[in-house]
Design an enzyme around this catalytic site. Structure first.
Site, PDB file in Angstrom:
ATOM      1  N   CYS A 105       0.374  -0.091  -6.166  1.00 55.53           N
ATOM      2  CA  CYS A 105       0.185   1.750  -5.570  1.00 55.53           C
ATOM      3  C   CYS A 105      -1.181   1.553  -5.621  1.00 55.53           C
ATOM      4  CB  CYS A 105       1.273   2.373  -6.371  1.00 55.53           C
ATOM      5  SG  CYS A 105       1.168   3.600  -5.434  1.00 55.53           S
ATOM      6  N   ARG A 135      -3.038   5.692   2.514  1.00 54.43           N
ATOM      7  CA  ARG A 135      -2.374   6.123   1.839  1.00 54.43           C
ATOM      8  C   ARG A 135      -1.336   7.348   1.690  1.00 54.43           C
ATOM      9  NH1 ARG A 135      -4.901   9.935  -0.489  1.00 54.43           N
ATOM     10  NH2 ARG A 135      -4.613   9.633  -2.582  1.00 54.43           N
ATOM     11  N   HIS A 221       6.028  -0.377  -7.021  1.00 53.38           N
ATOM     12  CA  HIS A 221       6.016  -0.425  -8.018  1.00 53.38           C
ATOM     13  C   HIS A 221       7.282  -1.226  -9.350  1.00 53.38           C
ATOM     14  CE1 HIS A 221       3.426   3.309  -8.236  1.00 53.38           C
ATOM     15  NE2 HIS A 221       4.533   3.391  -7.287  1.00 53.38           N
ATOM     16  N   GLU A 223       6.885  -2.216 -12.470  1.00 49.41           N
ATOM     17  CA  GLU A 223       7.156  -2.220 -13.236  1.00 49.41           C
ATOM     18  C   GLU A 223       8.324  -0.635 -13.715  1.00 49.41           C
ATOM     19  OE1 GLU A 223       4.099   0.590 -11.881  1.00 49.41           O
ATOM     20  OE2 GLU A 223       4.528  -0.748 -11.445  1.00 49.41           O
TER      21      GLU A 223
END
Length: 254
Positions: A105, A135, A221, A223
């Site tokens: 990200c 972005r 993401h 994670e």
């Protein structure tokens, strides 16, 4: 020390700890390392021992064989990195020492060569990926979502549940100029993952995962899930990169 044909016994992986999902990355890295270790009994080459550290100083960065730049807010990360004297050492780590680096990200934004839709005055980037990123492609934080991704590099049919939070996408791959080195021309950007464009923004798919040489980037993401597959895959890439000595100036811990 010649790095060719050397098997690293100890590998230190850092997570840049200025903002974002630092603990979450380290947790999945630890699980991924355990999984790799359990698989090593089936391999003639033993899996190295991994150490995972948080990186906030140049001294901590110098200990690392590989690095993750987590999600967060890329402008803030760049400002804090500059104040801590980390921006230039990070550029050295990624682009000169060419150590394995993964950005998620905001980390992907930081590793891009250029970015659009930045805040007024722009922002400083580390570089390493010959791409331009857009972005906040999917809107604000309240428009965050989870989507199924087909990621062929995982070599599994099971989709990966990608978490997108104010996520960037790669909107342009920057072609190496005729004056680029042979190595730069050989290491073109690989598209490793895409996701359908939002309704009303055109046909086709957005680029959400790329790799170029030692640098890997994802819009989403991993994670923030309990799916360890991408972390396992990346640690394997780290081991292979260090084992082959493809990076310039790579220092192996033995």
């Amino acid at each position: 020390m010649t790095v060719d044909a050397v098997t690293p016994q100890q590998i230190t992986v850092g997570v840049l700890a200025l903002q974002g999902g630092v603990i979450e990355h380290i947790s999945l890295l630890q699980k991924a390392a355990t999984q790799l270790s359990s698989q090593s009994t089936e391999s003639p080459t033993p899996t190295p021992q991994f150490t995972f550290i948080q990186v906030r100083t140049t001294a901590q960065l110098s200990q690392c064989d590989a690095l993750i730049l987590p999600g967060g807010e890329s402008t803030t990360m760049a400002i804090v990195a500059r104040r801590l004297g980390l921006l230039d050492p990070l550029r050295e780590f990624v682009k000169v020492q060419r150590k394995p680096t993964w950005g998620t990200c905001a980390g992907l934004v930081m590793l891009a060569s250029a970015a659009s839709a930045t805040k007024q005055g722009g922002q400083e980037l580390i570089g390493g990926l010959d791409v331009k990123v857009l972005r906040n492609r999917y809107g604000t934080q309240i428009q965050s979502f989870v989507g199924d991704l087909r990621l062929p590099f995982l070599e599994e049919e099971k989709p990966f549940r990608g978490v997108f939070i104010r996520a960037p996408v790669v909107e342009e791959i920057i072609t190496s100029s005729s004056s680029a080195s042979e190595k730069q021309r050989a290491e073109q950007v690989e598209i490793l993952g895409t996701y359908p464009k939002p309704q009303g923004t055109g046909k086709g798919e957005d680029i959400v995962a790329v790799r170029q040489g030692n640098v890997f980037g994802t819009s989403f993401h991993p994670e923030l899930t309990d799916d360890v597959r991408i972390h396992v895959w990346w640690l394997k890439q780290v081991v292979e990169e260090l084992r082959s000595g493809r990076g310039e100036g790579v220092q192996l811990q033995s």
